[in-house]
Design a protein around this motif. Structure first.
Motif, PDB file in Angstrom:
ATOM      1  N   UNK A   1       0.870  -1.168   0.000  1.00  0.00           N
ATOM      2  CA  UNK A   1       0.000   0.000   0.000  1.00  0.00           C
ATOM      3  C   UNK A   1       0.906   1.217   0.000  1.00  0.00           C
ATOM      4  N   UNK A   2       1.009   1.855  -1.157  1.00  0.00           N
ATOM      5  CA  UNK A   2       2.033   2.875  -1.385  1.00  0.00           C
ATOM      6  C   UNK A   2       1.558   4.255  -0.950  1.00  0.00           C
ATOM      7  N   UNK A   3       1.306   4.405   0.334  1.00  0.00           N
ATOM      8  CA  UNK A   3       0.932   5.687   0.930  1.00  0.00           C
ATOM      9  C   UNK A   3       1.768   5.894   2.186  1.00  0.00           C
ATOM     10  N   UNK A   4       1.772   7.117   2.668  1.00  0.00           N
ATOM     11  CA  UNK A   4       2.545   7.429   3.865  1.00  0.00           C
ATOM     12  C   UNK A   4       1.874   6.842   5.104  1.00  0.00           C
ATOM     13  N   UNK A   5       2.638   6.172   5.980  1.00  0.00           N
ATOM     14  CA  UNK A   5       2.057   5.692   7.232  1.00  0.00           C
ATOM     15  C   UNK A   5       1.535   6.817   8.113  1.00  0.00           C
ATOM     16  N   UNK A   6       2.075   8.023   7.915  1.00  0.00           N
ATOM     17  CA  UNK A   6       1.595   9.166   8.687  1.00  0.00           C
ATOM     18  C   UNK A   6       0.191   9.554   8.251  1.00  0.00           C
ATOM     19  N   UNK A   7      -0.108   9.375   6.968  1.00  0.00           N
ATOM     20  CA  UNK A   7      -1.440   9.706   6.448  1.00  0.00           C
ATOM     21  C   UNK A   7      -2.393   8.527   6.586  1.00  0.00           C
ATOM     22  N   UNK A   8      -1.849   7.313   6.554  1.00  0.00           N
ATOM     23  CA  UNK A   8      -2.673   6.106   6.625  1.00  0.00           C
ATOM     24  C   UNK A   8      -2.081   5.155   7.648  1.00  0.00           C
ATOM     25  N   UNK A   9      -2.373   5.372   8.931  1.00  0.00           N
ATOM     26  CA  UNK A   9      -1.913   4.393   9.923  1.00  0.00           C
ATOM     27  C   UNK A   9      -2.486   3.021   9.589  1.00  0.00           C
ATOM     28  N   UNK A  10      -1.664   2.002   9.732  1.00  0.00           N
ATOM     29  CA  UNK A  10      -2.073   0.661   9.346  1.00  0.00           C
ATOM     30  C   UNK A  10      -3.179   0.141  10.269  1.00  0.00           C
ATOM     31  N   UNK A  11      -4.370  -0.208   9.722  1.00  0.00           N
ATOM     32  CA  UNK A  11      -5.428  -0.770  10.562  1.00  0.00           C
ATOM     33  C   UNK A  11      -4.966  -2.053  11.246  1.00  0.00           C
ATOM     34  N   UNK A  12      -5.340  -2.219  12.491  1.00  0.00           N
ATOM     35  CA  UNK A  12      -4.880  -3.366  13.273  1.00  0.00           C
ATOM     36  C   UNK A  12      -5.425  -4.684  12.744  1.00  0.00           C
TER      37      UNK A  12
ATOM     38  N   UNK B   1      -0.231  -9.873   5.296  1.00  0.00           N
ATOM     39  CA  UNK B   1       0.182  -9.705   3.903  1.00  0.00           C
ATOM     40  C   UNK B   1       0.096  -8.259   3.429  1.00  0.00           C
ATOM     41  N   UNK B   2      -0.496  -7.369   4.238  1.00  0.00           N
ATOM     42  CA  UNK B   2      -0.666  -5.969   3.854  1.00  0.00           C
ATOM     43  C   UNK B   2       0.464  -5.134   4.452  1.00  0.00           C
ATOM     44  N   UNK B   3       1.180  -4.385   3.587  1.00  0.00           N
ATOM     45  CA  UNK B   3       2.344  -3.621   4.030  1.00  0.00           C
ATOM     46  C   UNK B   3       2.224  -2.173   3.557  1.00  0.00           C
ATOM     47  N   UNK B   4       2.166  -1.218   4.482  1.00  0.00           N
ATOM     48  CA  UNK B   4       2.168   0.202   4.140  1.00  0.00           C
ATOM     49  C   UNK B   4       3.622   0.598   3.931  1.00  0.00           C
ATOM     50  N   UNK B   5       3.975   0.928   2.692  1.00  0.00           N
ATOM     51  CA  UNK B   5       5.385   1.100   2.327  1.00  0.00           C
ATOM     52  C   UNK B   5       5.865   2.544   2.328  1.00  0.00           C
TER      53      UNK B   5
ATOM     54  N   UNK C   1      11.562   5.766   6.473  1.00  0.00           N
ATOM     55  CA  UNK C   1      10.502   4.812   6.126  1.00  0.00           C
ATOM     56  C   UNK C   1      10.876   4.230   4.780  1.00  0.00           C
ATOM     57  N   UNK C   2      11.331   2.972   4.779  1.00  0.00           N
ATOM     58  CA  UNK C   2      11.758   2.331   3.531  1.00  0.00           C
ATOM     59  C   UNK C   2      10.564   2.203   2.588  1.00  0.00           C
ATOM     60  N   UNK C   3      10.566   2.953   1.462  1.00  0.00           N
ATOM     61  CA  UNK C   3       9.415   2.948   0.576  1.00  0.00           C
ATOM     62  C   UNK C   3       9.366   1.760  -0.364  1.00  0.00           C
ATOM     63  N   UNK C   4      10.417   0.949  -0.367  1.00  0.00           N
ATOM     64  CA  UNK C   4      10.480  -0.130  -1.333  1.00  0.00           C
ATOM     65  C   UNK C   4       9.850  -1.419  -0.842  1.00  0.00           C
ATOM     66  N   UNK C   5      10.114  -1.829   0.406  1.00  0.00           N
ATOM     67  CA  UNK C   5       9.739  -3.158   0.896  1.00  0.00           C
ATOM     68  C   UNK C   5      10.240  -4.206  -0.093  1.00  0.00           C
ATOM     69  N   UNK C   6      11.529  -4.420  -0.077  1.00  0.00           N
ATOM     70  CA  UNK C   6      12.209  -5.212  -1.093  1.00  0.00           C
ATOM     71  C   UNK C   6      11.630  -6.612  -1.212  1.00  0.00           C
TER      72      UNK C   6
END
Length: 255
Positions: free
Chosen positions: A204-215, A220-224, A237-242
């Motif tokens: 999920x290619x958005x900022x964690x600051x704008x989209x805190x990850x729902x608990x 399998x869901x990764x805010x990158x 905040x590593x934006x790639x998630x290699x």
């Protein structure tokens, strides 16, 4: 290192994040190919070490803008979606599907725009792991909030997501079902769970600051963070998630 095939489709905003992702993967030693069909008239150049191919039949940005203006006059959001599919997506499905199959033949893992069900089907038909990339977080169900544009249902939030899935499924599922059945796969049943989402990994290619990850999102869901170049190794905040390929199971992993 892995051979990574990336497929995307859409406007400039649907293409540039995937090019940034491709460039970062290539910098880390992977062999990366990006197959894209875009309505953007901007000149997109392949990042260093990335092979770039285009799906035939691209529409122009001017055509897309005119279509958006026409569709905006339609009152029903579902009717808007059907018209967009009919005019901007359906004419190019055959080309997108052919590209997806060819890309899977040359790849160890497929990374796709969440919308491209033919890329998912091609990966599964070849037994490859596939990763879905979302450029917005509001297409992944959660009990923490209702879908965008819908009122909160409180403790019955799942009902709101069910209603969204039923409505959107009527528009977007037919092409996904055709893609899967054409490749001898079981037909998907749920748009957001079986088609847009990957079993292996979803970025999920958005900022964690704008989209805190729902608990309640699955593992399998990764805010990158936003996918945009350059992607430095020491980013906060590593934006790639290699993406890695682990042998012999060939499972997609996110580090």
């Amino acid at each position: 290192m892995a051979r990574i095939g990336i497929q995307t489709w859409g406007t400039r905003g649907d293409v540039e994040p995937f090019l940034a992702l491709a460039g970062a993967l290539a910098e880390r030693g992977h062999e990366v190919e990006v197959a894209m069909a875009t309505a953007s008239d901007a000149r997109h150049e392949a990042p260093l070490g990335v092979t770039l191919t285009r799906t035939p039949g691209e529409i122009t940005e001017a055509d897309t803008s005119a279509l958006v203006r026409e569709v905006a006059q339609i009152a029903s959001p579902l009717a808007q979606g059907r018209e967009m599919m009919r005019r901007a997506f359906d004419p190019y499905v055959d080309g997108l599907t052919e590209t997806a199959v060819e890309l899977a033949e040359r790849s160890d893992v497929i990374v796709r725009h969440h919308f491209l069900s033919m890329a998912q089907a091609a990966a599964r038909a070849k037994g490859l792991p596939e990763v879905s990339v979302f450029l917005t977080p509001d297409l992944l169900p959660t009990r923490e909030h209702a879908p965008t544009g819908m009122p909160s249902f409180g403790p019955l939030q799942a009902l709101a997501w069910w209603m969204m899935a039923k409505g959107a499924g009527g528009v977007f599922m037919p092409s996904a079902v055709r893609a899967h059945e054409a490749m001898g796969l079981e037909r998907p049943r749920h748009l957001m769970r079986d088609v847009w989402s990957s079993r292996e990994a979803n970025l999920i290619a958005v900022s964690p600051a704008m989209c805190p990850r729902p608990a309640d999102w699955p593992a399998t869901h990764h805010v990158t963070g936003f996918l945009q170049g350059p992607m430095s190794e020491d980013a906060t905040i590593e934006p790639l998630s290699l993406i890695h390929i682990s042998e012999p199971t060939r499972q997609a992993e996110i580090s």
